[in-house]
Design a protein around this motif. Structure first.
Motif, short mmCIF file in Angstrom:
data_model
loop_
_atom_site.label_atom_id
_atom_site.label_comp_id
_atom_site.label_asym_id
_atom_site.label_seq_id
_atom_site.Cartn_x
_atom_site.Cartn_y
_atom_site.Cartn_z
N ALA A 62 10.61 27.74 30.19
CA ALA A 62 10.08 27.27 28.91
C ALA A 62 10.29 28.31 27.82
O ALA A 62 10.57 27.97 26.66
N ALA A 63 10.18 29.59 28.17
CA ALA A 63 10.35 30.66 27.18
C ALA A 63 11.76 30.66 26.61
O ALA A 63 11.97 30.94 25.43
N VAL A 64 12.75 30.34 27.46
CA VAL A 64 14.14 30.32 26.99
C VAL A 64 14.33 29.26 25.91
O VAL A 64 15.02 29.49 24.91
N ARG B 155 12.38 29.39 21.95
CA ARG B 155 13.03 29.99 20.78
C ARG B 155 13.89 28.96 20.06
O ARG B 155 13.90 28.89 18.82
N ALA B 156 14.62 28.13 20.84
CA ALA B 156 15.46 27.10 20.23
C ALA B 156 14.62 26.05 19.51
O ALA B 156 14.97 25.59 18.42
N VAL B 157 13.50 25.68 20.10
CA VAL B 157 12.60 24.70 19.47
C VAL B 157 12.01 25.28 18.19
O VAL B 157 11.84 24.57 17.20
N HIS B 158 11.72 26.56 18.22
CA HIS B 158 11.17 27.21 17.02
C HIS B 158 12.18 27.15 15.87
O HIS B 158 11.79 26.96 14.71
N ARG B 159 13.48 27.27 16.19
CA ARG B 159 14.51 27.20 15.16
C ARG B 159 14.75 25.77 14.69
O ARG B 159 15.02 25.54 13.52
N ASP B 160 14.69 24.81 15.62
CA ASP B 160 15.00 23.43 15.26
C ASP B 160 14.17 22.49 16.14
O ASP B 160 14.53 22.21 17.28
N PRO C 156 5.48 28.82 19.94
CA PRO C 156 6.73 29.29 20.56
C PRO C 156 6.70 30.78 20.89
O PRO C 156 7.20 31.20 21.94
N ARG C 157 6.12 31.57 19.99
CA ARG C 157 6.03 33.01 20.27
C ARG C 157 5.14 33.27 21.50
O ARG C 157 5.47 34.12 22.33
N ALA C 158 4.04 32.54 21.58
CA ALA C 158 3.15 32.71 22.73
C ALA C 158 3.83 32.28 24.03
O ALA C 158 3.61 32.88 25.09
N THR C 159 4.67 31.26 23.94
CA THR C 159 5.39 30.79 25.13
C THR C 159 6.45 31.79 25.55
O THR C 159 6.66 32.04 26.75
N ILE C 160 7.15 32.37 24.59
CA ILE C 160 8.12 33.42 24.91
C ILE C 160 7.44 34.61 25.58
O ILE C 160 7.93 35.15 26.58
N ALA C 161 6.28 34.99 25.05
CA ALA C 161 5.52 36.08 25.66
C ALA C 161 5.10 35.72 27.07
O ALA C 161 5.11 36.55 27.99
#
Length: 453
Positions: free
Chosen positions: A198-200, A203-208, A357-362
């Motif tokens: 999900a973290a991968v 970031r893409a979802v955050h952009r678009d 998204p940032r929390a998911t990346i973390a």
């Protein structure tokens, strides 16, 4: 006196096991995410889900190959570094690994069938060809966990004149620690695969947010991880209580309990030195309540462990802090799962804004740290025993050779393997971007010029 080979042997085992354990969730659970995506694609005619499943299958193949290399090194290390273990207890300890080998070959066969069957098998036949991959991943993981659990609570054999006799395979596998260690590891594997994948895509979802491929890549693994996380919290609590009853010395190290007593506080942070806890934040009666639900619950302290088999102050501190890290990250992941679940219940959508998204990346980074911390608790918490009650670690280690040189060679090998893995995954990613909506290519084969027939 400890043999000079003990420190480098322990350091090498810690490094290689720490490397390999990150790959385990991909063989265990990532393939399950792959099948979910394919099932969704077949049931709903969803081309994006099928493309996602196909991409994930190629990632799974790369990581399976890497796991095979690192796992092979580990099996060599058991014989070369720990002859006392394999020579004395190999008849019992080796049995789960023999079963794991069978699951490994089963997984290798079917993952090859699955990948090369994308355009060669009927759709549902292809889906069912992936099911044995998931089953074999679970079976292989359970086999290895059985071996580890056996070291913590050895069973299923008889010792006569220092020799293992009358080995009972079912007793070896289904030892006292197997059930809670196995369930805890299975759920951990699904959490790691879910949050890391999900973290991968976060970031893409955050952009678009309109990229449906990225949204599916986030939604499928995050849903699985969010479902598993509360169950893992419950299982982890049960496992800790089982350790309290069955492995009191390890529990005393986890909670940093110097002396046997009741009304034992829960210590957050701190370190252990000279029989005392330093700089820890105590929660009154916390450890006793968590152990037996009552403040008067008695916890056996480290003073009750004979000095000659008592863990060192450093080991106690490491186990305690690793446990704190694991629990702290678990609370974070539970909060993230609740955030996602509440938003999905309200709006059938992933939480908006930039913080989720940032929390998911973390979470993808933290869940790997929690996995490593959990294995530190299991492995270092058993010290100074290799087989609790039967074989000390210093008696299991090799007495010959320069282990530091062996360790250096292993580091170079693993660095090469890690570099090759990153390169292969980057090649995959580049080809996916170049082909757009077309079927992905494998990194070790030529790119297709047209759709396969």
């Amino acid at each position: 006196m400890e043999p000079s080979q003990l420190l480098p042997a322990r350091e090498q085992m810690a490094f290689t096991l720490g490397f390999h354990i990150i790959l385990v969730p991909f063989g265990l659970a990532f393939t399950f995410l792959m099948l979910i995506a394919e099932y969704r694609g077949l049931r709903r005619g969803d081309a994006a889900a099928l493309r996602l499943a196909r991409q994930w299958s190629h990632v799974a193949a790369v990581l399976f190959a890497v796991g095979a290399v690192s796992g092979t090194v580990l099996s060599f290390e058991l014989g070369l570094l720990w002859p006392g273990l394999m020579g004395r207890f190999g008849a019992a300890f080796g049995f789960p690994f023999a079963i794991e080998g069978l699951f490994f070959f089963l997984e290798a066969i079917f993952i090859a069938v699955y990948i090369y069957g994308w355009d060669r098998l009927r759709s549902w036949a292809h889906f069912w060809a992936g099911v044995p991959v998931v089953v074999a991943g679970i079976g292989g993981t359970l086999s290895v966990v059985a071996a580890n659990a056996w070291m913590n609570q050895p069973a299923g054999f008889t010792l006569r004149d220092g020799r293992v006799t009358d080995v009972r395979p079912l007793g070896v596998i289904f030892n006292g620690a197997f059930w809670y260690e196995a369930l805890h590891m299975l759920l951990a594997g699904y959490m790691v695969a879910g949050f890391l994948t999900a973290a991968v895509y976060a970031r893409a979802v955050h952009r678009d947010r309109t990229d449906r491929h990225a949204r599916l890549g986030l939604l499928i693994p995050l849903t699985v991880a969010a479902i598993i996380t509360p169950a893992q919290i419950v299982v982890g609590d049960i496992a800790a209580r089982e350790v309290f009853h069955r492995e009191p010395a390890k529990f005393a190290a986890i909670e940093m309990v110097p002396e046997t007593g009741t009304h034992v506080p829960e210590i957050l942070g701190g370190y252990y030195r000279d029989g005392e806890v330093h700089l820890g934040l105590p929660i009154p009666d916390g450890a006793s309540i968590l152990s037996g639900y009552l403040p008067r619950t008695e916890i056996r302290g480290l003073n009750a462990v004979p000095v000659e088999v008592r863990p060192t102050d450093h080991e106690i501190t490491v186990v305690h802090l690793a446990f704190d890290v694991m629990i702290g990250i678990g609370v974070y992941l539970l909060a993230l799962s609740a955030w996602f679940a509440f938003t999905w219940w309200r709006r059938r959508d992933v939480p908006g804004g930039r913080w989720f998204p940032r929390a998911t990346i973390a979470a993808g980074i933290l869940v790997v740290i929690a996995l490593e911390a959990g294995w530190v608790v299991t492995e270092v918490g058993r010290q100074p025993w290799t087989v609790v009650g039967h074989l000390l670690t210093r008696d299991a280690v090799t007495r010959s050779g320069d282990v530091w040189l062996f360790f250096a060679a292993t580091l170079l090998l693993y660095a090469a393997v890690a570099a090759a893995t990153v390169h292969a995954l980057r090649v995959l990613r580049r080809r996916w971007h170049e082909r757009g909506a077309g079927p992905p290519d494998v990194p070790y084969g030529p790119p297709h010029d047209e759709e396969p027939g």
